[in-house]
Design an enzyme around this catalytic site. Structure first.
Site, PDB file in Angstrom:
ATOM      1  N   PHE A 150      -1.269 -13.878   0.159  1.00 47.01           N
ATOM      2  CA  PHE A 150      -1.082 -12.975  -0.746  1.00 47.01           C
ATOM      3  C   PHE A 150      -0.952 -12.556  -2.192  1.00 47.01           C
ATOM      4  O   PHE A 150      -0.378 -11.192  -2.539  1.00 47.01           O
ATOM      5  CB  PHE A 150       0.444 -13.205  -0.523  1.00 47.01           C
ATOM      6  CG  PHE A 150       1.747 -13.922  -1.239  1.00 47.01           C
ATOM      7  CD1 PHE A 150       1.913 -13.214  -2.067  1.00 47.01           C
ATOM      8  CD2 PHE A 150       2.098 -15.472  -1.001  1.00 47.01           C
ATOM      9  CE1 PHE A 150       3.220 -13.372  -3.516  1.00 47.01           C
ATOM     10  CE2 PHE A 150       2.639 -15.855  -2.257  1.00 47.01           C
ATOM     11  CZ  PHE A 150       2.932 -15.307  -2.738  1.00 47.01           C
ATOM     12  N   LYS A 174      -8.621 -12.491   7.497  1.00 44.79           N
ATOM     13  CA  LYS A 174      -7.819 -12.339   7.772  1.00 44.79           C
ATOM     14  C   LYS A 174      -6.435 -12.519   6.976  1.00 44.79           C
ATOM     15  O   LYS A 174      -6.078 -13.760   5.992  1.00 44.79           O
ATOM     16  CB  LYS A 174      -7.235 -14.148   8.632  1.00 44.79           C
ATOM     17  CG  LYS A 174      -5.969 -13.794   9.924  1.00 44.79           C
ATOM     18  CD  LYS A 174      -4.541 -13.414   9.083  1.00 44.79           C
ATOM     19  CE  LYS A 174      -4.333 -15.034   8.440  1.00 44.79           C
ATOM     20  NZ  LYS A 174      -3.031 -14.259   8.458  1.00 44.79           N
ATOM     21  N   GLU A 177      -0.280 -12.318   5.595  1.00 40.40           N
ATOM     22  CA  GLU A 177       0.929 -11.068   6.680  1.00 40.40           C
ATOM     23  C   GLU A 177       2.188 -10.587   6.052  1.00 40.40           C
ATOM     24  O   GLU A 177       2.351  -9.600   6.325  1.00 40.40           O
ATOM     25  CB  GLU A 177       1.292 -11.963   7.758  1.00 40.40           C
ATOM     26  CG  GLU A 177       1.832 -13.440   7.452  1.00 40.40           C
ATOM     27  CD  GLU A 177       1.027 -14.407   7.450  1.00 40.40           C
ATOM     28  OE1 GLU A 177       0.318 -14.652   6.618  1.00 40.40           O
ATOM     29  OE2 GLU A 177       1.900 -15.844   7.673  1.00 40.40           O
ATOM     30  N   ARG A 178       1.443 -11.065   4.176  1.00 39.83           N
ATOM     31  CA  ARG A 178       2.965 -10.221   3.845  1.00 39.83           C
ATOM     32  C   ARG A 178       2.460  -9.138   2.680  1.00 39.83           C
ATOM     33  O   ARG A 178       3.467  -8.241   2.164  1.00 39.83           O
ATOM     34  CB  ARG A 178       3.024 -11.418   2.109  1.00 39.83           C
ATOM     35  CG  ARG A 178       3.574 -12.762   2.788  1.00 39.83           C
ATOM     36  CD  ARG A 178       5.005 -13.110   3.061  1.00 39.83           C
ATOM     37  NE  ARG A 178       4.964 -14.801   3.926  1.00 39.83           N
ATOM     38  CZ  ARG A 178       5.657 -14.923   5.207  1.00 39.83           C
ATOM     39  NH1 ARG A 178       6.050 -13.212   5.672  1.00 39.83           N
ATOM     40  NH2 ARG A 178       5.280 -15.800   5.737  1.00 39.83           N
ATOM     41  N   SER A 227      -2.235 -22.126  -0.031  1.00 43.11           N
ATOM     42  CA  SER A 227      -1.560 -23.686  -0.141  1.00 43.11           C
ATOM     43  C   SER A 227      -2.339 -24.534   0.564  1.00 43.11           C
ATOM     44  O   SER A 227      -3.305 -24.786   0.768  1.00 43.11           O
ATOM     45  CB  SER A 227      -0.106 -23.368   0.212  1.00 43.11           C
ATOM     46  OG  SER A 227      -0.438 -23.113   1.538  1.00 43.11           O
ATOM     47  N   CYS A 282      -2.678 -18.580  -8.822  1.00 41.76           N
ATOM     48  CA  CYS A 282      -3.255 -20.370  -8.759  1.00 41.76           C
ATOM     49  C   CYS A 282      -3.541 -20.957  -9.970  1.00 41.76           C
ATOM     50  O   CYS A 282      -3.162 -22.012 -10.497  1.00 41.76           O
ATOM     51  CB  CYS A 282      -3.933 -20.665  -7.640  1.00 41.76           C
ATOM     52  SG  CYS A 282      -5.548 -19.586  -8.359  1.00 41.76           S
ATOM     53  N   GLU A 384       4.473 -27.862  -6.694  1.00 39.99           N
ATOM     54  CA  GLU A 384       3.463 -26.435  -7.388  1.00 39.99           C
ATOM     55  C   GLU A 384       4.855 -25.185  -6.839  1.00 39.99           C
ATOM     56  O   GLU A 384       5.266 -25.108  -6.161  1.00 39.99           O
ATOM     57  CB  GLU A 384       2.534 -26.031  -6.745  1.00 39.99           C
ATOM     58  CG  GLU A 384       2.054 -24.165  -6.911  1.00 39.99           C
ATOM     59  CD  GLU A 384       0.994 -23.910  -6.207  1.00 39.99           C
ATOM     60  OE1 GLU A 384       0.887 -24.040  -4.721  1.00 39.99           O
ATOM     61  OE2 GLU A 384      -0.269 -22.531  -6.827  1.00 39.99           O
TER      62      GLU A 384
HETATM   63  P1  NAD Z   1      -0.755 -19.871   2.869  1.00 39.79           P
HETATM   64  O1  NAD Z   1      -1.034 -21.098   2.491  1.00 39.79           O
HETATM   65  O2  NAD Z   1       0.913 -19.853   2.842  1.00 39.79           O
HETATM   66  O3  NAD Z   1      -0.900 -18.901   3.655  1.00 39.79           O
HETATM   67  C1  NAD Z   1      -2.849 -18.493   3.073  1.00 39.79           C
HETATM   68  C2  NAD Z   1      -3.847 -17.901   4.622  1.00 39.79           C
HETATM   69  O4  NAD Z   1      -3.437 -19.216   5.068  1.00 39.79           O
HETATM   70  C3  NAD Z   1      -2.447 -16.749   5.178  1.00 39.79           C
HETATM   71  O5  NAD Z   1      -3.412 -15.617   4.944  1.00 39.79           O
HETATM   72  C4  NAD Z   1      -1.747 -17.266   5.843  1.00 39.79           C
HETATM   73  O6  NAD Z   1      -1.489 -16.622   7.305  1.00 39.79           O
HETATM   74  C5  NAD Z   1      -2.685 -18.665   6.630  1.00 39.79           C
HETATM   75  N1  NAD Z   1      -1.403 -19.359   6.732  1.00 39.79           N
HETATM   76  C6  NAD Z   1      -0.365 -20.088   6.231  1.00 39.79           C
HETATM   77  N2  NAD Z   1      -0.130 -20.935   7.693  1.00 39.79           N
HETATM   78  C7  NAD Z   1      -0.958 -21.272   8.025  1.00 39.79           C
HETATM   79  C8  NAD Z   1      -1.061 -22.181   9.440  1.00 39.79           C
HETATM   80  N3  NAD Z   1       0.231 -22.792   9.226  1.00 39.79           N
HETATM   81  N4  NAD Z   1      -1.862 -22.235   9.822  1.00 39.79           N
HETATM   82  C9  NAD Z   1      -2.927 -21.780   9.420  1.00 39.79           C
HETATM   83  N5  NAD Z   1      -2.931 -21.043   8.607  1.00 39.79           N
HETATM   84  C10 NAD Z   1      -2.325 -20.584   7.863  1.00 39.79           C
HETATM   85  O7  NAD Z   1      -0.414 -19.410   0.934  1.00 39.79           O
HETATM   86  P2  NAD Z   1      -0.088 -18.118   0.549  1.00 39.79           P
HETATM   87  O8  NAD Z   1       1.731 -18.176   0.053  1.00 39.79           O
HETATM   88  O9  NAD Z   1      -0.146 -17.098   1.115  1.00 39.79           O
HETATM   89  O10 NAD Z   1      -0.244 -18.335  -1.105  1.00 39.79           O
HETATM   90  C11 NAD Z   1      -0.076 -19.192  -2.480  1.00 39.79           C
HETATM   91  C12 NAD Z   1      -0.555 -20.322  -2.203  1.00 39.79           C
HETATM   92  O11 NAD Z   1      -1.940 -20.396  -2.328  1.00 39.79           O
HETATM   93  C13 NAD Z   1      -0.628 -21.051  -3.862  1.00 39.79           C
HETATM   94  O12 NAD Z   1      -0.294 -22.313  -3.307  1.00 39.79           O
HETATM   95  C14 NAD Z   1      -1.571 -20.928  -4.519  1.00 39.79           C
HETATM   96  O13 NAD Z   1      -1.391 -22.150  -5.983  1.00 39.79           O
HETATM   97  C15 NAD Z   1      -3.148 -20.869  -3.672  1.00 39.79           C
HETATM   98  N6  NAD Z   1      -3.724 -19.994  -4.191  1.00 39.79           N
HETATM   99  C16 NAD Z   1      -5.057 -20.810  -4.494  1.00 39.79           C
HETATM  100  C17 NAD Z   1      -5.830 -20.216  -5.407  1.00 39.79           C
HETATM  101  C18 NAD Z   1      -6.599 -20.631  -6.131  1.00 39.79           C
HETATM  102  O14 NAD Z   1      -8.608 -20.020  -5.663  1.00 39.79           O
HETATM  103  N7  NAD Z   1      -7.399 -22.054  -5.905  1.00 39.79           N
HETATM  104  C19 NAD Z   1      -5.845 -18.796  -5.356  1.00 39.79           C
HETATM  105  C20 NAD Z   1      -5.160 -17.874  -5.325  1.00 39.79           C
HETATM  106  C21 NAD Z   1      -3.887 -18.761  -4.307  1.00 39.79           C
END
Ligand code: NAD
Length: 499
Positions: A150, A174, A177-178, A227, A282, A384
């Site tokens: 998101f 994909k 969804e937020r 994450s 991140c 985090e």
């Molecule tokens: P998230 O992991 O909740 O979601 C990321 C994606 O995964 C979304 O598209 C979501 O729909 C999908 N998803 C969520 N739960 C899932 C599951 N159980 N099974 C399969 N797919 C699933 O992350 P977020 O809250 O959208 O983003 C924040 C996180 O992303 C933080 O931890 C941040 O550090 C990380 N991030 C990392 C980087 C990097 O380059 N290292 C960059 C940006 C964000």
């Protein structure tokens, strides 16, 4: 007024057929702004089949012609950046200048990808022996999936998707969804730029849609950002299905402040990197590490009033420093972690809980929060937080600071502030971290370099954008070629050498 948001498949919007929907919120007001269709396995398959059909001609197209489409997208991004920023801000909540910065970082990768004819060049070695010329070429993989978070709804779909299609693949995004509107706008803009229908698709949804990509036999590669828990699952599940997977994940980024650092510069850097985008980056700095008691005391004295002075506000308030968090659950989680820090004995210097703004009483705001006296066994250090919360911990020596950083499970980014070139040089060698800043608080590399963390901040070998993305999104073929005039008479049963 709520709008219904749906998938973009084969160059057009298609109605969601699964019967499953989720709400999209305006984080500044807490109101529902949209209803999002969640894709079923069958709908993801439809997107993959469209992508597969389109990929054949796109992958076969001369790379300068692909570059021409990418050039046109660059122009559209520049023309439409305000509209894109508004769509993003209304669902993400980030401030307009922050959104425009994100869009620029997306444009940077588009500009890099427009050099694809040069980037994708292979290798040629004439006459390696026996009249044989040897050459290697890079070919697209086919249909690649991109699962995105998101916090950068424009930049990250572009970082992976532009490089994927530049290499001749088709892409199925994909997004989170937020905040689904900006990713949909990108798909529309690609169509306007002249990208053939089906090369850039968007499917929305949750785990079901992601699993459908992970298990799909016609999707050989998945790029993920999000994450660590989800990224680790995606990495293992994708590998178990014989896919190439790269997963960029969570972080806890430290900033070391050496006793000789310019403290005013360091404080400004901490405010920007710790509280920008409400800490939902991140590469946010979440731990300030002043070396020694005296540095720590001087730093905290200057830092605390600046944190206290940060203003919360909605995206279109030009005075806002800190935007709302993405969801009500995120706000409750961050406030719970702040309480945990208090309970575990950290010193809460600035408390951002209970932040209120007239007209935005139901927004998901948490104000700037500052902890001192944080210890490595506290939850606020280990986790985090992903909110506007900065922890100060003051090891007595530089060596202790390095040991602490290396002992943390995450390894995305780190910074050191110092005037001492020797200290900076030794630091860059000593830390097990992917991206390092020397007097640079948010060391996100430019598009023509690679992006990626270490330890549990990244799963998989390759990095994002830069030359590594060409390796991730292509497969290599190596050809040994000889013309009949170079062939010696008689058969040869021994293993071939260059004699
Ligand atoms: P998230 O992991 O909740 O979601 C990321 C994606 O995964 C979304 O598209 C979501 O729909 C999908 N998803 C969520 N739960 C899932 C599951 N159980 N099974 C399969 N797919 C699933 O992350 P977020 O809250 O959208 O983003 C924040 C996180 O992303 C933080 O931890 C941040 O550090 C990380 N991030 C990392 C980087 C990097 O380059 N290292 C960059 C940006 C964000």
């Amino acid at each position: 007024m709520t709008q219904t948001l749906t998938h973009f498949i084969g160059g057009q919007y298609v109605d969601g057929e699964s019967g499953r929907f989720g709400d999209v919120f305006n984080p500044a007001t807490g109101e529902v702004s949209g209803k999002l269709a969640y894709a079923s396995t069958a709908e993801v398959d439809k997107a993959v089949q469209n992508a597969k059909a389109a990929q054949e001609a796109w992958g076969a197209m001369a790379s300068p012609k692909r570059a021409a489409v990418i050039f046109r997208m660059r122009e559209l991004m520049v023309q439409k950046r305000e509209a894109l920023a508004e769509a993003m801000c209304k669902e993400h909540g980030k401030t307009r200048p922050d959104a425009l910065g994100e869009i620029q970082r997306g444009i940077d990768v588009i500009e890099f990808a427009a050099g694809i004819p040069h980037l994708i060049k292979g290798e040629f070695n004439p006459n390696v022996g026996g009249g044989i010329d040897l050459y290697s070429i890079r070919e697209p993989l086919g249909v690649v999936g991109g699962v995105t978070p998101f916090n950068f709804p424009v930049m990250i779909p572009l970082w992976m998707g532009v490089m994927a299609i530049a290499c001749g693949n088709a892409y199925v995004n994909k997004p989170s969804e937020r905040d689904p509107s900006a990713p949909n706008m990108l798909a529309e803009m690609w169509k306007e730029a002249g990208l053939p229908d089906g090369v850039w698709n968007v499917v929305h949804g949750d785990k079901e849609a992601v699993d459908a990509l992970l298990h799909h036999p016609d999707v050989p590669a998945i790029s993920f950002v999000g994450s660590t828990g989800v990224g680790e699952y995606i990495y293992h599940e994708g590998c178990a299905h014989n896919k190439r997977v790269q997963a960029f994940c969570g972080a806890k980024n430290h900033m070391v402040i050496m006793p000789d650092a310019d403290l005013d510069q360091a404080v400004d850097a901490l405010v920007g990197a710790g509280y920008g985008s409400a800490g939902e980056r991140c590469m946010a700095i979440s731990v300030a590490v002043p070396v020694g008691k005296e540095t720590s005391e001087r730093l905290v004295e200057k830092l605390a009033p600046k944190v206290q002075g940060l203003k919360i506000g909605p995206w279109n308030d030009p005075d806002a420093d800190i935007n709302p968090l993405i969801t009500r659950q995120a706000k409750e989680r961050v406030e719970g972690l702040i309480q945990r820090g208090v309970d575990e004995g950290a010193s809460l210097l600035v408390d951002g809980r209970g932040a209120a703004l007239q007209g935005y009483e139901n927004g998901y705001f948490v104000g700037g929060t500052l902890f001192d006296q944080v210890k490595t066994d506290m939850e606020i250090y280990k986790t985090e937080i992903f909110g506007p919360v900065l922890s100060v911990m003051a090891p007595s020596t530089y060596e202790d600071a390095v040991d602490m950083i290396n002992a943390h499970e995450y390894g995305n980014g780190v910074a050191i502030f110092t005037r001492d070139g020797d200290a900076a040089r030794s630091f860059t060698a000593a830390v097990d971290i992917g991206m390092i800043g020397v007097n640079v608080p948010i060391p996100v590399p430019m598009a023509f370099h690679n992006f990626g963390g270490a330890k549990r901040s990244k799963f998989g070998d390759t990095q994002m954008h830069g030359p590594e993305s060409i390796r991730f999104f292509t497969k290599m073929k190596t050809v040994s070629s000889r013309w009949p005039s170079g062939i010696k008479e008689g058969h040869q049963l021994a293993f071939p050498t260059n004699d």
